[in-house]
Design a protein around this motif. Structure first.
Motif, PDB file in Angstrom:
ATOM      1  N   SER A 143       0.805  -1.217   0.000  1.00  0.00           N
ATOM      2  CA  SER A 143       0.000   0.000   0.000  1.00  0.00           C
ATOM      3  C   SER A 143       0.837   1.265   0.000  1.00  0.00           C
ATOM      4  N   GLY A 146      -0.012   0.459  -7.132  1.00  0.00           N
ATOM      5  CA  GLY A 146      -0.379   0.533  -5.727  1.00  0.00           C
ATOM      6  C   GLY A 146      -0.187  -0.783  -5.007  1.00  0.00           C
ATOM      7  N   GLY A 201       0.586   7.297  -0.457  1.00  0.00           N
ATOM      8  CA  GLY A 201       0.561   6.020   0.241  1.00  0.00           C
ATOM      9  C   GLY A 201       1.585   5.982   1.368  1.00  0.00           C
ATOM     10  N   ARG A 204      -5.765  10.293   4.350  1.00  0.00           N
ATOM     11  CA  ARG A 204      -5.900  10.234   2.900  1.00  0.00           C
ATOM     12  C   ARG A 204      -7.162  10.930   2.412  1.00  0.00           C
TER      13      ARG A 204
END
Length: 441
Positions: A70, A141, A286, A325
């Motif tokens: 991640s 990702g 991330g 986020r």
């Protein structure tokens, strides 16, 4: 801010592993609320003025339910979905509908379904640029660099003039992937690990010199992330470290060489009095979320004296990471999955995941993380920040979890468990167990 260079590394004694589950979901901004987006230079912007947001599509963030990779996500920004027109049954209109559906799935955090839809689009139209774009971001990702590079190159092959902005960004991302592959390749790792040191009032940061070589302002950006994490955790839980916190960032191959022998499973981070993280080559959203997550663990441990109850520790870390986020702390689909667990008797009692999540299968570990997220959500909804600070303080003073919970909320672990389940049942009242099977005597 002073900067000194240290060319040494000493092995750290392992105290615990902080496995980053990162059950990340996506959210879309709404008019007149705070909106955020990341520009081509990777700078995050905030505004409450809808007209200030670029018209290139709403930003969404990385999902994947792939905890180990991640930190490599750099935000699901990209071309907007096709406009909602009077679709016909033609092949072009079908592709347009599928793209809109995939985009909406990404916005809800349903990345697995979105990926399946995007692959279906490419079966119908192999040169569909938007599908290649979003598949490349999903792959990166998850740390699947070869797949991400393939889809980016296909995007560049297929994208016409209207995608010029995204073509320029694709070229930059291809270069970034090359850097990632270099730092992840153990055959390119020569000599001992060299750490560059940089510090401010609250953090003592050490950075793999190879990361500094790839990104000249790497350490400065990371310190900015950490200062933001400190502010967020303070406002959410009301606690801060008692002294400057140590953070060590490695290229992937260097982290593996230094620490893989410690663990029986793959990790990208742990805490042993300092935060250790295997980092992407360039600071990403991330990585920012991962540092928020690990910082929360570090503060929890310092104020409670340990990692337990683990569901509370992970619940705080997950929710703070998600908020960092700008994405929902839990999605309706996640809560629906927990509703199904309740109905089928598969709900994991909080007491059984107080010590750790070890020994759970991947699927059950995912359930444990989701339960932790919604349970801490319940706590946050029924307490003030000073209550949550007192909860951690009482645990650190030697009170049992039940005693601490009762003082703050008037309930013990079992009562909290039942209250959370009742809240989930109330959200999905239509669920019923299958009728009992009747057998002949």
């Amino acid at each position: 801010m002073s900067r000194s260079i240290s060319r040494r590394f000493s092995a750290q004694s392992w105290v615990r592993v902080a496995v980053v589950c990162g059950l990340l979901v996506a959210g879309t901004a709404k008019s007149h609320e705070i909106q955020f987006w990341v520009d081509e230079a990777g700078v995050t912007h905030f505004s409450n003025d809808p007209s200030a947001v670029p018209d290139a599509g709403s930003p969404v963030d990385a999902d994947g339910l792939e905890p180990i990779q991640s930190a490599w996500a750099d935000g699901l920004i990209g071309p907007p979905p096709p406009s909602d027109q009077l679709d016909s049954s033609s092949s072009d209109d079908r592709v347009r509908r599928l793209l809109r559906g995939a985009y909406e799935d990404l916005a809800r955090g349903e990345s697995a379904r979105a990926e399946a839809t995007l692959r279906g689009v490419l079966r119908l139209e192999p040169r569909q640029p938007e599908a290649h774009w979003y598949l490349s971001i999903l792959a990166r990702g998850r740390g699947r660099f070869a797949t991400a590079e393939h889809h980016l190159r296909r995007f560049l092959d297929c994208a016409g003039p209207k995608f010029e902005k995204w073509r320029r960004l694709a070229v930059k991302r291809l270069a970034a992937i090359s850097d990632e592959e270099s730092l992840a390749d153990p055959d390119r790792l020569k000599g001992p690990l060299e750490l560059d040191s940089i510090r401010n009032e609250h953090f003592r940061l050490q950075v793999d010199a190879r990361l500094d070589e790839v990104s000249s302002d790497y350490a400065t950006q990371v310190l900015g992330f950490l200062d933001e994490a400190r502010s967020e955790v303070s406002s959410s839980i009301g606690v801060e470290p008692l002294e400057p916190l140590g953070v060590v960032l490695y290229g992937r191959a260097a982290y593996t060489r230094a620490h893989a022998h410690r663990f029986s499973f793959q990790t990208i981070g742990f805490f042993d009095g300092r935060i250790h993280v295997a980092s992407p080559a360039h600071p990403t959203q991330g990585l920012r979320g991962l540092l928020f997550h690990e910082y929360t663990h570090a503060v929890f441990r310092e104020h409670t004296g340990g990692d337990r109850p683990y569901w509370l520790n992970e619940g705080f870390a997950e929710r703070i990471e998600r908020r960092s986020r700008g994405i929902p702390v839990s999605t309706r689909s996640e809560r629906a999955a927990l509703r199904a667990r309740i109905e089928t008797g598969a709900w994991i009692p909080l007491r059984s995941i107080a010590r750790s999540f070890s020994g759970l299968s991947d699927e059950r570990a995912r359930d444990a993380y989701l339960e932790s997220v919604v349970t801490v959500g319940y706590i946050e909804a029924h307490t003030r920040v000073e209550d949550r600070r007192r909860l951690l303080e009482r645990i650190g003073q030697g009170f049992s979890v039940d005693q601490a919970l009762h003082e703050v909320m008037g309930m013990d672990t079992e009562a909290l468990d039942l209250a959370v389940q009742a809240e989930i049942r109330a959200e999905f009242p239509e669920w019923t167990l299958p009728a009992a099977r009747v057998t002949s005597p």
